[in-house]
Write a protein that holds these residues in place. Structure first.
Motif, PDB file in Angstrom:
ATOM      1  N   LYS A  53       0.834  -1.200   0.000  1.00  0.00           N
ATOM      2  CA  LYS A  53       0.000   0.000   0.000  1.00  0.00           C
ATOM      3  C   LYS A  53       0.870   1.251   0.000  1.00  0.00           C
ATOM      4  O   LYS A  53       2.087   1.179   0.223  1.00  0.00           O
ATOM      5  N   CYS A  91       1.382  -3.143   4.193  1.00  0.00           N
ATOM      6  CA  CYS A  91       0.282  -4.056   3.874  1.00  0.00           C
ATOM      7  C   CYS A  91       0.299  -4.378   2.382  1.00  0.00           C
ATOM      8  O   CYS A  91       0.600  -3.504   1.566  1.00  0.00           O
ATOM      9  N   CYS A 126       2.353   2.066   3.840  1.00  0.00           N
ATOM     10  CA  CYS A 126       2.618   1.038   4.858  1.00  0.00           C
ATOM     11  C   CYS A 126       3.014  -0.258   4.145  1.00  0.00           C
ATOM     12  O   CYS A 126       3.073  -0.316   2.922  1.00  0.00           O
ATOM     13  N   VAL A 140      -4.750  -4.792   6.968  1.00  0.00           N
ATOM     14  CA  VAL A 140      -4.749  -3.463   7.584  1.00  0.00           C
ATOM     15  C   VAL A 140      -3.677  -3.429   8.671  1.00  0.00           C
ATOM     16  O   VAL A 140      -3.251  -4.471   9.163  1.00  0.00           O
ATOM     17  N   CYS A 141      -3.252  -2.196   8.994  1.00  0.00           N
ATOM     18  CA  CYS A 141      -2.244  -2.033  10.043  1.00  0.00           C
ATOM     19  C   CYS A 141      -2.463  -0.664  10.680  1.00  0.00           C
ATOM     20  O   CYS A 141      -3.289   0.114  10.201  1.00  0.00           O
ATOM     21  N   CYS A 156      -2.419   2.327   7.934  1.00  0.00           N
ATOM     22  CA  CYS A 156      -3.540   2.579   7.015  1.00  0.00           C
ATOM     23  C   CYS A 156      -4.860   2.775   7.764  1.00  0.00           C
ATOM     24  O   CYS A 156      -5.815   3.305   7.206  1.00  0.00           O
TER      25      CYS A 156
HETATM   26 ZN   LIG Z   1      -1.370  -0.907   6.334  1.00  0.00          ZN
END
Ligand SMILES: [Zn+2]
Length: 511
Positions: free
Chosen positions: A23, A28, A26, A40-41, A44
């Motif tokens: 992404k 991901c 990040c 997701v993290c 994001c």
């Molecule tokens: Zn992320």
């Protein structure tokens, strides 16, 4: 009283997802679909304290898109925060580029061959200039749509609405790297808007910055549309509508057509006129075929843009720009023009063979290895593409190489095999992945073009069929076809049909 005429003015904003591995900011994975909220993290999702980092390849792919659409690339740029509240934007702001976009001042040239006849030069509805009266015809063959800017920004999550129950948010898409391509209002018909998006899709796929898959939402278009209306010699402008999230070529065309009609009607009945800064935001209801107002807003709404404090403004190096230029290579339109000239292809054939970069390269490789590019083109267009279609494969997924098609084309061109045998060789070639020269030898397909051998067969056929010969002499010329069939049968399909036919006709005429 009455409306003398009106014209449609359209500008597009195309959001395109880029093919980076991760992404935008990040680590991901950047991929479509999957179980909701599995990619997701903290970054994001915008959790407090999480720090964004620009992903590898993001700026690079943006620059490639910019080069492909003839833009100037900024030597220095930055990211900004655009604040607004929307449930699919968890952190309450979007990272985007405000006043220094990565790319600006580009253009896309649309070939007149794709316009309706009446809108081409010389046609009844041909318009050489844009709505500001500036010339937009390039070299008599293209209509130019100017690209104002391309900026980098992140995608938002996806709202899922279940009828009568609840709404859910899937944050997998949150933070997907996007570019937003903003045009000048140079587009003058719904068809042209659709053609513009098709052309941009084709170019960006060619340069491999996006999958460009409309069904997966890789590309979405917002269309800004209003009308210039002349009434009793006076010019009026209708209020601008922005139709959001058009995700097919058809929906762009239909939504713009509907909206133009609606605005004309509204002008006639309510006399609504353009006001600077005022805009209707609309959705397109595909099923009902109508646009509907989502909100009306002043476009100077305060997004409280600020420089993104967690990402340093940065320089774009000359070598990055140069690499982007090299990555673009030859674009589809240039390829088509060259193919038509170099290989004497028709418009349609050139169009099909350049529909993807991979197919174009495959064809060119085969054509260069063969004595007849035309035959190579025909084999690909009539045989190979049909097989690919049937198997739902792309040209990269088949085992045979361009050399296979080149050899087959040459065997046909030199009359080594008949066209009927050519079909068999083609099928065997796909099945066994052997070169045509090997198959021809193995199957004993070598065509007989030895004049003596053919003459003997023709003589045999004539003497074995006195009835047909006397019919011929009696004026029934259609028996020639039947006799020709006998010749081919006796040669087991190996006689060169052109030679055999000439010989048969010659012999019959002197009998
Ligand atoms: Zn992320």
């Amino acid at each position: 009283m009455g409306i003398d005429k009106y014209e449609i003015v359209i500008g597009c904003e195309i959001h395109t997802q880029l093919l980076t591995a991760t992404k935008a900011f990040c680590a991901c994975e950047n991929r479509y679909g999957g179980m909701p909220d599995t990619r997701v993290c903290p970054v994001c999702l915008g959790l407090p304290g999480a720090m964004p980092r620009v992903s590898k390849g993001y700026v690079e792919l943006g620059a490639v898109a910019g080069q492909a659409l003839n833009c100037r690339i900024a030597r220095f740029t930055k990211f900004d925060r655009k604040h607004y509240f929307y449930p699919d934007l968890a952190k309450g702001y979007q990272i985007t580029q405000y006043d220094i976009p990565l790319c600006s001042d580009g253009y896309v040239d649309l070939p007149f061959t794709h316009f309706p006849e009446e809108e081409r030069p010389g046609g009844k509805k041909f318009r050489p200039d844009n709505f500001k009266g500036e010339n937009c015809v390039i070299g008599g063959s293209y209509r130019r749509v100017r690209v104002e800017r391309i900026h980098l920004e992140e995608d938002v999550g996806k709202s899922l609405h279940f009828e009568g129950k609840h709404s859910y948010i899937d944050y997998n898409r949150c933070g997907t790297p996007l570019i937003e391509i903003v045009t000048k209002p140079d587009i003058s018909s719904p068809d042209e808007a659709s053609l513009f998006m098709q052309t941009v899709q084709e170019i960006l796929r060619y340069v491999r910055v996006t999958k460009g898959n409309l069904e997966e939402g890789n590309m979405r278009c917002d269309a800004n549309i209003n009308l210039n209306v002349w009434e009793n010699g006076k010019l009026y402008h209708t209020p601008i509508s922005e139709i959001k999230n058009l995700n097919s070529f058809r929906s762009i065309r239909e939504a713009c057509s509907y909206e133009a009609e609606r605005q004309l009607h509204e002008f006639e009945t309510d006399r609504k006129e353009f006001e600077p800064g005022y805009k209707n935001t609309m959705t397109w209801d595909e099923e009902k075929g109508v646009t509907a107002v989502m909100r009306t807003k002043n476009s100077f709404v305060d997004y409280r843009f600020v420089v993104e404090p967690d990402i340093k403004p940065f320089s774009v190096s000359e070598s990055l720009i140069e690499d982007a230029r090299k990555a673009v290579g030859e674009l589809p339109e240039a390829k088509r023009t060259r193919f038509k000239k170099e290989f004497a292809l028709s418009d349609f054939d050139a169009e099909t063979l350049t529909s993807t970069r991979e197919l174009a390269m495959w064809f060119e490789e085969a054509a260069k290895n063969s004595k007849s590019a035309k035959r190579v083109a025909n084999l690909i267009l009539s045989e190979l593409l049909a097989v690919l279609n049937e198997k739902n494969q792309t040209i990269d997924e088949i085992k045979i190489t361009p050399l296979h098609i080149a050899e087959l084309a040459d065997a046909l061109e030199s009359n080594k095999i008949t066209s009927k045998q050519g079909k068999e060789v083609f099928a065997l070639m796909l099945e066994k992945n052997l070169l045509p020269s090997v198959i021809i030898k193995e199957e004993g397909f070598e065509q007989v073009s030895d004049a003596n051998a053919i003459e003997k067969i023709v003589d045999d056929v004539i003497s074995a069929n006195p009835k047909a010969v006397s019919d011929f002499k009696g004026g029934k010329t259609n028996v020639v076809g039947w006799l020709m069939g006998q010749v081919m049968k006796q040669s087991r399909g190996k006689a060169d049909p052109n030679q055999a036919s000439a010989l048969l006709n010659k012999k019959l005429s002197v009998l």
